[in-house]
Design a protein around this motif. Structure first.
Motif, short mmCIF file in Angstrom:
data_model
loop_
_atom_site.label_atom_id
_atom_site.label_comp_id
_atom_site.label_asym_id
_atom_site.label_seq_id
_atom_site.Cartn_x
_atom_site.Cartn_y
_atom_site.Cartn_z
N VAL A 18 1.37 14.14 6.72
CA VAL A 18 0.90 12.84 7.23
C VAL A 18 0.92 11.80 6.12
O VAL A 18 1.36 10.66 6.33
N LEU A 19 0.47 12.17 4.92
CA LEU A 19 0.47 11.21 3.81
C LEU A 19 1.89 10.83 3.40
O LEU A 19 2.15 9.68 3.07
N SER A 20 2.81 11.78 3.42
CA SER A 20 4.19 11.44 3.08
C SER A 20 4.81 10.53 4.15
O SER A 20 5.58 9.62 3.82
N LYS A 30 4.91 -5.35 5.96
CA LYS A 30 4.55 -6.70 5.51
C LYS A 30 3.08 -6.78 5.14
O LYS A 30 2.69 -7.60 4.33
N GLU A 31 2.26 -5.94 5.74
CA GLU A 31 0.83 -5.89 5.42
C GLU A 31 0.63 -4.86 4.31
O GLU A 31 -0.12 -3.91 4.44
N HIS A 32 1.29 -5.08 3.21
CA HIS A 32 1.35 -4.09 2.13
C HIS A 32 -0.03 -3.81 1.52
O HIS A 32 -0.37 -2.67 1.26
N THR A 33 -0.82 -4.83 1.30
CA THR A 33 -2.11 -4.65 0.64
C THR A 33 -3.08 -3.87 1.52
O THR A 33 -3.73 -2.94 1.05
N GLN A 34 -3.17 -4.25 2.78
CA GLN A 34 -4.10 -3.58 3.70
C GLN A 34 -3.71 -2.11 3.89
O GLN A 34 -4.56 -1.24 3.80
N ARG A 35 -2.45 -1.86 4.14
CA ARG A 35 -2.00 -0.48 4.34
C ARG A 35 -2.08 0.33 3.06
O ARG A 35 -2.37 1.52 3.09
N GLY A 36 -1.82 -0.31 1.94
CA GLY A 36 -1.93 0.38 0.65
C GLY A 36 -3.34 0.83 0.37
O GLY A 36 -3.57 1.93 -0.14
N LEU A 37 -4.30 -0.01 0.70
CA LEU A 37 -5.70 0.34 0.50
C LEU A 37 -6.09 1.52 1.39
O LEU A 37 -6.75 2.46 0.92
N ILE A 41 -7.39 5.28 0.21
CA ILE A 41 -8.63 5.86 0.73
C ILE A 41 -8.34 7.20 1.44
O ILE A 41 -9.06 8.18 1.25
N GLY A 42 -7.29 7.23 2.23
CA GLY A 42 -6.93 8.47 2.93
C GLY A 42 -6.51 9.58 1.99
O GLY A 42 -6.89 10.74 2.16
N GLY A 47 -7.75 14.67 -0.56
CA GLY A 47 -7.84 15.48 -1.77
C GLY A 47 -9.21 16.10 -1.95
O GLY A 47 -9.33 17.28 -2.30
N ILE A 48 -10.26 15.33 -1.71
CA ILE A 48 -11.62 15.85 -1.85
C ILE A 48 -11.87 16.96 -0.84
O ILE A 48 -12.44 18.01 -1.18
N VAL A 49 -11.43 16.78 0.39
CA VAL A 49 -11.65 17.81 1.42
C VAL A 49 -10.84 19.07 1.09
O VAL A 49 -11.33 20.18 1.24
#
Length: 62
Positions: A18-20, A30-37, A41-42, A47-49
Motif C-alpha cells: 500500500v505504501l509503495s 498536484k496536492e504534493h504537500t498534503q499527500r506527502g504529509l 504519517i502513514g 512502522g510503529i505497528v
C-alpha cells in the motif's frame, strides 16, 4: 507457526504494498504537500505497528 506471526507478516507485506502504491501516485500529484504529509504519517504509523507486532510475537513465542 503461530497465528500472531502470520498476522505480523501479512500486515508488513500488505502495508508495504500500500505504501509503495501511494508513493507511486504521490509523484504525479498536484496536492504534493498534503499527500506527502499523509504519506509520512502513514509510513510512521505502519512502522510503529509492525515493530510492535514483531516485539509482541517474540514476547509470546519465547
Amino acid at each position: 507457526m503461530d497465528l500472531l506471526l502470520w498476522v505480523a507478516i501479512a500486515f508488513f507485506v500488505i502495508g508495504f504494498s500500500v505504501l509503495s502504491y501511494l508513493k507511486r501516485n504521490l509523484q504525479g500529484s498536484k496536492e504534493h504537500t498534503q499527500r506527502g504529509l499523509w504519506f509520512i504519517i502513514g509510513a510512521f504509523t505502519w512502522g510503529i505497528v509492525c515493530i510492535s507486532l514483531v516485539v509482541w510475537w517474540f514476547n509470546t513465542a519465547f
